[in-house]
Write a protein that holds these residues in place. Sequence first.
Motif, PDB file in Angstrom:
ATOM      1  N   THR A 192     -22.141 -84.606  29.761  1.00 49.42           N
ATOM      2  CA  THR A 192     -21.381 -84.149  30.930  1.00 49.42           C
ATOM      3  C   THR A 192     -22.003 -84.674  32.222  1.00 49.42           C
ATOM      4  OG1 THR A 192     -20.715 -82.139  29.757  1.00 49.42           O
ATOM      5  CG2 THR A 192     -20.547 -82.087  32.154  1.00 49.42           C
TER       6      THR A 192
ATOM      7  N   THR B 239     -27.467 -73.808  31.931  1.00 46.93           N
ATOM      8  CA  THR B 239     -27.387 -73.957  30.472  1.00 46.93           C
ATOM      9  C   THR B 239     -28.682 -73.518  29.788  1.00 46.93           C
ATOM     10  OG1 THR B 239     -28.182 -76.225  30.347  1.00 46.93           O
ATOM     11  CG2 THR B 239     -25.849 -75.935  30.811  1.00 46.93           C
TER      12      THR B 239
ATOM     13  N   SER C  55     -12.956 -78.382  34.832  1.00 46.17           N
ATOM     14  CA  SER C  55     -12.703 -78.430  33.397  1.00 46.17           C
ATOM     15  C   SER C  55     -12.518 -79.897  33.004  1.00 46.17           C
ATOM     16  CB  SER C  55     -11.433 -77.647  33.066  1.00 46.17           C
ATOM     17  OG  SER C  55     -11.019 -77.917  31.738  1.00 46.17           O
TER      18      SER C  55
ATOM     19  N   GLY D 265     -17.231 -76.769  33.791  1.00 45.42           N
ATOM     20  CA  GLY D 265     -17.049 -75.885  32.626  1.00 45.42           C
ATOM     21  C   GLY D 265     -16.782 -74.447  33.067  1.00 45.42           C
TER      22      GLY D 265
ATOM     23  N   GLU E  82     -29.531 -67.949  34.143  1.00 45.49           N
ATOM     24  CA  GLU E  82     -29.534 -67.985  32.668  1.00 45.49           C
ATOM     25  C   GLU E  82     -29.664 -66.593  32.067  1.00 45.49           C
ATOM     26  OE1 GLU E  82     -31.697 -69.679  34.558  1.00 45.49           O
ATOM     27  OE2 GLU E  82     -31.933 -71.747  33.836  1.00 45.49           O
TER      28      GLU E  82
ATOM     29  N   VAL F 200     -28.358 -63.728  33.291  1.00 50.49           N
ATOM     30  CA  VAL F 200     -27.288 -62.800  33.690  1.00 50.49           C
ATOM     31  C   VAL F 200     -26.141 -62.961  32.707  1.00 50.49           C
ATOM     32  CG1 VAL F 200     -25.788 -62.051  35.565  1.00 50.49           C
ATOM     33  CG2 VAL F 200     -27.850 -63.323  36.069  1.00 50.49           C
TER      34      VAL F 200
ATOM     35  N   PRO G 185     -21.820 -75.712  27.372  1.00 51.58           N
ATOM     36  CA  PRO G 185     -22.803 -75.468  26.316  1.00 51.58           C
ATOM     37  C   PRO G 185     -23.911 -76.531  26.366  1.00 51.58           C
ATOM     38  CG  PRO G 185     -20.556 -75.485  25.436  1.00 51.58           C
ATOM     39  CD  PRO G 185     -20.477 -75.970  26.839  1.00 51.58           C
TER      40      PRO G 185
ATOM     41  N   THR H 190     -14.220 -72.844  33.166  1.00 53.44           N
ATOM     42  CA  THR H 190     -13.196 -72.153  32.371  1.00 53.44           C
ATOM     43  C   THR H 190     -13.831 -71.241  31.322  1.00 53.44           C
ATOM     44  OG1 THR H 190     -13.188 -74.065  30.920  1.00 53.44           O
ATOM     45  CG2 THR H 190     -11.463 -73.983  32.604  1.00 53.44           C
TER      46      THR H 190
ATOM     47  N   GLY I  57     -19.232 -69.537  33.549  1.00 55.46           N
ATOM     48  CA  GLY I  57     -18.743 -70.203  34.760  1.00 55.46           C
ATOM     49  C   GLY I  57     -17.653 -69.389  35.439  1.00 55.46           C
TER      50      GLY I  57
ATOM     51  N   ARG J 188      -6.251 -76.757  32.290  1.00 56.94           N
ATOM     52  CA  ARG J 188      -7.065 -75.561  31.995  1.00 56.94           C
ATOM     53  C   ARG J 188      -7.732 -75.036  33.266  1.00 56.94           C
ATOM     54  NH1 ARG J 188      -8.601 -77.593  26.940  1.00 56.94           N
ATOM     55  NH2 ARG J 188     -10.480 -78.589  27.693  1.00 56.94           N
TER      56      ARG J 188
HETATM   57  N1  NAP Z   1     -22.025 -66.518  28.175  1.00 56.88           N
HETATM   58  C1  NAP Z   1     -23.107 -65.967  28.700  1.00 56.88           C
HETATM   59  O1  NAP Z   1     -23.252 -64.709  28.785  1.00 56.88           O
HETATM   60  C2  NAP Z   1     -24.224 -66.853  29.235  1.00 56.88           C
HETATM   61  C3  NAP Z   1     -25.309 -66.256  29.896  1.00 56.88           C
HETATM   62  C4  NAP Z   1     -26.306 -67.066  30.412  1.00 56.88           C
HETATM   63  C5  NAP Z   1     -26.238 -68.444  30.261  1.00 56.88           C
HETATM   64  N2  NAP Z   1     -25.179 -68.997  29.599  1.00 56.88           N
HETATM   65  C6  NAP Z   1     -25.145 -70.457  29.447  1.00 56.88           C
HETATM   66  O2  NAP Z   1     -24.074 -70.959  30.241  1.00 56.88           O
HETATM   67  C7  NAP Z   1     -23.458 -72.062  29.580  1.00 56.88           C
HETATM   68  C8  NAP Z   1     -21.985 -71.738  29.412  1.00 56.88           C
HETATM   69  O3  NAP Z   1     -21.837 -70.609  28.595  1.00 56.88           O
HETATM   70  P1  NAP Z   1     -20.399 -70.095  28.147  1.00 56.88           P
HETATM   71  O4  NAP Z   1     -20.609 -68.909  27.306  1.00 56.88           O
HETATM   72  O5  NAP Z   1     -19.523 -70.004  29.347  1.00 56.88           O
HETATM   73  O6  NAP Z   1     -19.949 -71.345  27.239  1.00 56.88           O
HETATM   74  P2  NAP Z   1     -18.529 -71.735  26.667  1.00 56.88           P
HETATM   75  O7  NAP Z   1     -17.526 -70.716  27.074  1.00 56.88           O
HETATM   76  O8  NAP Z   1     -18.711 -72.049  25.233  1.00 56.88           O
HETATM   77  O9  NAP Z   1     -18.241 -73.122  27.393  1.00 56.88           O
HETATM   78  C9  NAP Z   1     -18.049 -73.254  28.778  1.00 56.88           C
HETATM   79  C10 NAP Z   1     -17.116 -74.407  29.068  1.00 56.88           C
HETATM   80  O10 NAP Z   1     -17.752 -75.638  28.745  1.00 56.88           O
HETATM   81  C11 NAP Z   1     -16.759 -76.619  28.503  1.00 56.88           C
HETATM   82  N3  NAP Z   1     -17.117 -77.394  27.308  1.00 56.88           N
HETATM   83  C12 NAP Z   1     -17.122 -76.978  26.026  1.00 56.88           C
HETATM   84  N4  NAP Z   1     -17.491 -77.991  25.192  1.00 56.88           N
HETATM   85  C13 NAP Z   1     -17.709 -79.059  25.997  1.00 56.88           C
HETATM   86  C14 NAP Z   1     -18.078 -80.413  25.748  1.00 56.88           C
HETATM   87  N5  NAP Z   1     -18.321 -80.867  24.514  1.00 56.88           N
HETATM   88  N6  NAP Z   1     -18.214 -81.239  26.823  1.00 56.88           N
HETATM   89  C15 NAP Z   1     -17.971 -80.790  28.079  1.00 56.88           C
HETATM   90  N7  NAP Z   1     -17.597 -79.526  28.369  1.00 56.88           N
HETATM   91  C16 NAP Z   1     -17.476 -78.676  27.342  1.00 56.88           C
HETATM   92  C17 NAP Z   1     -15.441 -75.872  28.253  1.00 56.88           C
HETATM   93  O11 NAP Z   1     -14.605 -76.120  29.387  1.00 56.88           O
HETATM   94  P3  NAP Z   1     -13.327 -77.111  29.295  1.00 56.88           P
HETATM   95  O12 NAP Z   1     -12.891 -77.138  27.867  1.00 56.88           O
HETATM   96  O13 NAP Z   1     -12.341 -76.430  30.178  1.00 56.88           O
HETATM   97  O14 NAP Z   1     -13.805 -78.411  29.811  1.00 56.88           O
HETATM   98  C18 NAP Z   1     -15.844 -74.415  28.219  1.00 56.88           C
HETATM   99  O15 NAP Z   1     -14.871 -73.548  28.743  1.00 56.88           O
HETATM  100  C19 NAP Z   1     -24.180 -72.242  28.240  1.00 56.88           C
HETATM  101  O16 NAP Z   1     -25.102 -73.278  28.327  1.00 56.88           O
HETATM  102  C20 NAP Z   1     -24.860 -70.895  28.016  1.00 56.88           C
HETATM  103  O17 NAP Z   1     -26.052 -71.004  27.262  1.00 56.88           O
HETATM  104  C21 NAP Z   1     -24.166 -68.233  29.097  1.00 56.88           C
END
Ligand code: NAP
Length: 224
Positions: free
Chosen positions: A85, A103, A31, A7, A142, A144, A78, A9, A13, A36
């Motif tokens: 996954t 996550t 991905s 993930g 988690e 950051v 997510p 993308t 990540g 992608r």
């Molecule tokens: N964003 C932040 O600041 C932050 C900070 C700390 C922790 N986190 C944690 O890190 C994780 C990712 O956060 P994010 O903001 O990067 O999330 P996101 O952009 O919503 O999703 C990350 C990637 O997950 C893949 N994905 C989406 N739905 C999916 C599904 N149903 N099955 C498999 N893969 C799927 C997609 O990649 P593809 O479509 O390319 O497969 C998407 O680009 C989360 O659990 C979040 O709680 C985020």
Amino acid sequence: MRLALVGGTGDQGFGLALRFAAAGHEVVIGSREEERALKAAERAVEILSEHGYEDATVEGRENEKAVSDADVVLLTVPFFAVIETVRGLRDALPDDAIIVDVTVPLETAIGGRPTRTITPWEGSAAETVQSLVEQPVVSAFENVSAELLRDLDREVECDVVVCSDDEDAKRTVMELAEDIPGVRAIDGGPLANARIVESITALLIGLNQRYGKKGIGIRFTGIE
Ligand SMILES: NC(=O)c1ccc[n+]([C@@H]2O[C@H](COP(=O)([O-])OP(=O)(O)OC[C@H]3O[C@@H](n4cnc5c(N)ncnc54)[C@H](OP(=O)(O)O)[C@@H]3O)[C@@H](O)[C@H]2O)c1
């Protein structure tokens, strides 16, 4: 080390991919769609070379291929998608890989608020992942923000709490975390403490909302 971001993308990540590639690791962005992943890898290489990291290595692959030869696999999907996954990738994970769970079980997984968490049956997202794989699972990154990770002009002024029941895996991920400029890795103890660390993310999201910021993080005092 060779790192795969499942993930990768997405915001978190991709940010981690940039930072680890800048630190000299071989990074593979994973991905569900190879196309992608390739696009994201291309973008990462562009950003890195704009910042002077011309030798940085970032590849893009479909998730299963991304993890197949990784030393460390980071799960950055997510929370609602993490069980499906991991089940789908289980057979492709190398026996000696370390799995890093990033996550957070935010309430958004069931249509609720990002300022609250829900409690998975095993106690935390990280323990849920550990219940699905034999490899050691480490909880980290988690607290950051993706915003900070993606901005290569800034240091990531943040402590990263690292939890695992496997001491060697924990040490490896602590060293990896400290490859990110500004990050201090904190030994967070056993994997069960991921319950506390994951819930801090919901608090940080609320703080960002109240203070109108995007990258609030944590620092512990009194350790050194
Ligand atoms: N964003 C932040 O600041 C932050 C900070 C700390 C922790 N986190 C944690 O890190 C994780 C990712 O956060 P994010 O903001 O990067 O999330 P996101 O952009 O919503 O999703 C990350 C990637 O997950 C893949 N994905 C989406 N739905 C999916 C599904 N149903 N099955 C498999 N893969 C799927 C997609 O990649 P593809 O479509 O390319 O497969 C998407 O680009 C989360 O659990 C979040 O709680 C985020």
